[in-house]
Design a protein around this motif. Structure first.
Motif, PDB file in Angstrom:
ATOM      1  N   ALA A  98      34.026  43.906  31.862  1.00  0.00           N
ATOM      2  CA  ALA A  98      33.199  43.134  30.934  1.00  0.00           C
ATOM      3  C   ALA A  98      33.997  42.028  30.246  1.00  0.00           C
ATOM      4  O   ALA A  98      33.409  41.081  29.705  1.00  0.00           O
ATOM      5  CB  ALA A  98      32.579  44.061  29.891  1.00  0.00           C
ATOM      6  N   MET A  99      35.320  42.129  30.263  1.00  0.00           N
ATOM      7  CA  MET A  99      36.165  41.116  29.648  1.00  0.00           C
ATOM      8  C   MET A  99      36.376  39.914  30.562  1.00  0.00           C
ATOM      9  O   MET A  99      36.911  38.892  30.134  1.00  0.00           O
ATOM     10  CB  MET A  99      37.529  41.720  29.283  1.00  0.00           C
ATOM     11  N   VAL A 100      35.983  40.026  31.819  1.00  0.00           N
ATOM     12  CA  VAL A 100      36.233  38.975  32.809  1.00  0.00           C
ATOM     13  C   VAL A 100      35.021  38.065  32.934  1.00  0.00           C
ATOM     14  O   VAL A 100      33.899  38.531  33.126  1.00  0.00           O
ATOM     15  CB  VAL A 100      36.566  39.580  34.190  1.00  0.00           C
ATOM     16  N   VAL A 101      35.277  36.767  32.832  1.00  0.00           N
ATOM     17  CA  VAL A 101      34.223  35.759  32.962  1.00  0.00           C
ATOM     18  C   VAL A 101      34.243  35.199  34.375  1.00  0.00           C
ATOM     19  O   VAL A 101      35.308  35.079  34.998  1.00  0.00           O
ATOM     20  CB  VAL A 101      34.445  34.622  31.936  1.00  0.00           C
ATOM     21  N   ALA A 102      33.089  34.862  34.891  1.00  0.00           N
ATOM     22  CA  ALA A 102      32.998  34.285  36.229  1.00  0.00           C
ATOM     23  C   ALA A 102      33.938  33.096  36.370  1.00  0.00           C
ATOM     24  O   ALA A 102      34.032  32.245  35.485  1.00  0.00           O
ATOM     25  CB  ALA A 102      31.561  33.847  36.511  1.00  0.00           C
ATOM     26  N   GLY A 103      34.681  33.085  37.486  1.00  0.00           N
ATOM     27  CA  GLY A 103      35.629  32.013  37.743  1.00  0.00           C
ATOM     28  C   GLY A 103      37.052  32.340  37.340  1.00  0.00           C
ATOM     29  O   GLY A 103      37.980  31.590  37.687  1.00  0.00           O
ATOM     30  N   GLU A 104      37.236  33.453  36.621  1.00  0.00           N
ATOM     31  CA  GLU A 104      38.578  33.820  36.181  1.00  0.00           C
ATOM     32  C   GLU A 104      39.329  34.595  37.275  1.00  0.00           C
ATOM     33  O   GLU A 104      38.742  35.034  38.275  1.00  0.00           O
ATOM     34  CB  GLU A 104      38.514  34.649  34.898  1.00  0.00           C
ATOM     35  N   SER A 105      40.629  34.783  37.046  1.00  0.00           N
ATOM     36  CA  SER A 105      41.479  35.526  37.978  1.00  0.00           C
ATOM     37  C   SER A 105      42.142  36.680  37.250  1.00  0.00           C
ATOM     38  O   SER A 105      42.410  36.597  36.048  1.00  0.00           O
ATOM     39  CB  SER A 105      42.544  34.612  38.588  1.00  0.00           C
ATOM     40  N   VAL A 106      42.413  37.772  37.992  1.00  0.00           N
ATOM     41  CA  VAL A 106      42.994  38.961  37.373  1.00  0.00           C
ATOM     42  C   VAL A 106      44.065  39.571  38.265  1.00  0.00           C
ATOM     43  O   VAL A 106      43.935  39.577  39.490  1.00  0.00           O
ATOM     44  CB  VAL A 106      41.917  40.031  37.079  1.00  0.00           C
ATOM     45  N   PHE A 107      45.129  40.047  37.626  1.00  0.00           N
ATOM     46  CA  PHE A 107      46.071  40.945  38.268  1.00  0.00           C
ATOM     47  C   PHE A 107      45.509  42.357  38.156  1.00  0.00           C
ATOM     48  O   PHE A 107      45.042  42.758  37.082  1.00  0.00           O
ATOM     49  CB  PHE A 107      47.420  40.941  37.548  1.00  0.00           C
ATOM     50  N   LEU A 108      45.575  43.135  39.228  1.00  0.00           N
ATOM     51  CA  LEU A 108      45.299  44.566  39.170  1.00  0.00           C
ATOM     52  C   LEU A 108      46.496  45.290  39.762  1.00  0.00           C
ATOM     53  O   LEU A 108      46.922  44.970  40.878  1.00  0.00           O
ATOM     54  CB  LEU A 108      44.032  44.914  39.962  1.00  0.00           C
ATOM     55  N   ASP A 109      47.043  46.255  39.049  1.00  0.00           N
ATOM     56  CA  ASP A 109      48.202  46.982  39.552  1.00  0.00           C
ATOM     57  C   ASP A 109      47.751  48.075  40.515  1.00  0.00           C
ATOM     58  O   ASP A 109      46.587  48.126  40.929  1.00  0.00           O
ATOM     59  CB  ASP A 109      49.047  47.541  38.401  1.00  0.00           C
ATOM     60  N   SER A 110      48.663  48.965  40.880  1.00  0.00           N
ATOM     61  CA  SER A 110      48.366  49.991  41.886  1.00  0.00           C
ATOM     62  C   SER A 110      47.836  51.289  41.286  1.00  0.00           C
ATOM     63  O   SER A 110      47.742  52.300  41.983  1.00  0.00           O
ATOM     64  CB  SER A 110      49.620  50.293  42.707  1.00  0.00           C
ATOM     65  N   SER A 111      47.480  51.281  40.016  1.00  0.00           N
ATOM     66  CA  SER A 111      46.974  52.497  39.378  1.00  0.00           C
ATOM     67  C   SER A 111      45.568  52.818  39.853  1.00  0.00           C
ATOM     68  O   SER A 111      44.811  51.948  40.292  1.00  0.00           O
ATOM     69  CB  SER A 111      46.974  52.331  37.850  1.00  0.00           C
ATOM     70  N   PHE A 184      46.036  47.111  33.864  1.00  0.00           N
ATOM     71  CA  PHE A 184      46.988  48.044  34.458  1.00  0.00           C
ATOM     72  C   PHE A 184      47.043  49.333  33.653  1.00  0.00           C
ATOM     73  O   PHE A 184      46.570  49.410  32.521  1.00  0.00           O
ATOM     74  CB  PHE A 184      48.375  47.411  34.536  1.00  0.00           C
ATOM     75  N   SER A 185      47.654  50.345  34.281  1.00  0.00           N
ATOM     76  CA  SER A 185      47.907  51.601  33.588  1.00  0.00           C
ATOM     77  C   SER A 185      49.363  51.998  33.829  1.00  0.00           C
ATOM     78  O   SER A 185      50.105  51.300  34.534  1.00  0.00           O
ATOM     79  CB  SER A 185      46.954  52.697  34.054  1.00  0.00           C
ATOM     80  N   VAL A 186      49.762  53.106  33.248  1.00  0.00           N
ATOM     81  CA  VAL A 186      51.158  53.536  33.307  1.00  0.00           C
ATOM     82  C   VAL A 186      51.229  55.037  33.545  1.00  0.00           C
ATOM     83  O   VAL A 186      50.231  55.749  33.417  1.00  0.00           O
ATOM     84  CB  VAL A 186      51.903  53.193  31.992  1.00  0.00           C
ATOM     85  N   LYS A 187      52.408  55.504  33.887  1.00  0.00           N
ATOM     86  CA  LYS A 187      52.632  56.942  34.007  1.00  0.00           C
ATOM     87  C   LYS A 187      52.547  57.598  32.634  1.00  0.00           C
ATOM     88  O   LYS A 187      51.942  58.658  32.461  1.00  0.00           O
ATOM     89  CB  LYS A 187      53.995  57.197  34.638  1.00  0.00           C
ATOM     90  N   GLY A 188      53.185  56.970  31.649  1.00  0.00           N
ATOM     91  CA  GLY A 188      53.183  57.529  30.308  1.00  0.00           C
ATOM     92  C   GLY A 188      53.572  56.495  29.268  1.00  0.00           C
ATOM     93  O   GLY A 188      54.169  55.462  29.579  1.00  0.00           O
ATOM     94  N   LEU A 189      53.210  56.782  28.018  1.00  0.00           N
ATOM     95  CA  LEU A 189      53.514  55.918  26.886  1.00  0.00           C
ATOM     96  C   LEU A 189      54.192  56.762  25.820  1.00  0.00           C
ATOM     97  O   LEU A 189      53.621  57.732  25.333  1.00  0.00           O
ATOM     98  CB  LEU A 189      52.218  55.303  26.336  1.00  0.00           C
TER      99      LEU A 189
END
Length: 272
Positions: A98-111, A184-189
């Protein structure tokens, strides 16, 4: 002459085993058949090499091959992670999309959480660009019916356990792009705000994504506060927004104390 010949064979074996150990380190696993094909050795020799690497503590034998011991101890496969806490991940993914607007680009990690984000973007069928090092996300976007989501795949060395591309080629490709968002997400924080991952190469890719995205958004559920990876990605202060699900109010306040925008996301009750 007779004493020199065994010494030469030993040297060749040592070189081969170092290369096999590097494959295990980067891919997370190696099969007997792969060792046979790559080095032109017999099945007996391949198994002997893997047994020696296990004796040295750099691999753990499995049926038909070997895996990195630290990965089996501290990191789960992509498939097993995808099935875990699916309701929370779907809720986080919907909030992220929902934070992404049409025409934008995003990184997605391997999570696995990022995979759900990719699925939410594909379901929306709006023109966005996804840049990822995740093989499952690449497969998902490539098979979309609408074709609205444009894919840029980050290549490199494939880690079979996580089905992700890592290493210097991957990080160089990441640094060649400046997308609007990173999810992205992480193993732990950790409690002091340190983002961690189980593998140093995965951590390096995520660190590069954080540095090159206009806005880095961390997606976490309560389990991330109970786990810790071996490798440091960076500090939570480098993240612009935290989307959190199933995290107590006191913990949310602690996260906000690091100077980031923290948003609680209610979990859905449907299936992932």
């Amino acid at each position: 002459m007779s004493s020199g010949q065994p010494e030469g064979r030993t040297l060749i074996a040592d070189v081969r085993r170092r290369e096999i150990a590097e494959i295990v380190r980067t891919q997370g696993s190696v099969s007997v058949a792969e060792v046979e094909d790559r080095f032109g050795v017999s099945s007996m020799t391949a198994r002997r090499d893997l047994a020696e690497l296990e004796r040295l503590g750099v691999a753990r034998r499995t049926h038909g091959g070997a895996v990195a011991p630290e990965l089996t101890s501290h990191e789960d496969s992509f498939v097993s992670r995808l099935e875990r806490r699916s309701d929370a991940k779907v809720a986080l993914a919907d909030a992220a999309a929902a934070m992404v607007v049409a025409g934008e680009s995003v990184f997605l990690d391997s999570s696995s959480t990022a995979y759900h984000v990719a699925r939410a973007l594909v379901d929306r069928a709006e023109p966005v660009t996804v840049i990822t090092n995740s093989e499952p996300i690449m497969d998902l976007v490539a098979s979309q019916a609408s074709g609205e989501v444009h894919l840029i795949g980050i290549g490199g060395s494939l880690r079979r356990l996580t089905r992700s591309f890592v290493g210097p080629v991957a990080t160089a490709a990441v640094r060649a792009h400046f997308p609007d968002h990173l999810f992205f997400s992480v193993k732990g924080l950790t409690r002091d705000g340190t983002l961690t991952d189980a593998d140093p190469l995965e951590a390096e890719v995520k660190r590069s994504m954080i540095e090159h995205a206009d806005a880095a958004v961390l997606l976490i559920d309560g389990s991330k506060l109970e786990a810790r990876g071996l490798s440091v990605i960076g500090r939570i202060g480098a993240v612009s927004t935290v989307l959190a699900a199933e995290i107590p109010a006191a913990e949310l306040a602690s996260l906000a104390g690091h100077g980031v925008d923290v948003r609680q996301v209610p979990a859905t009750e449907g299936e992932a």
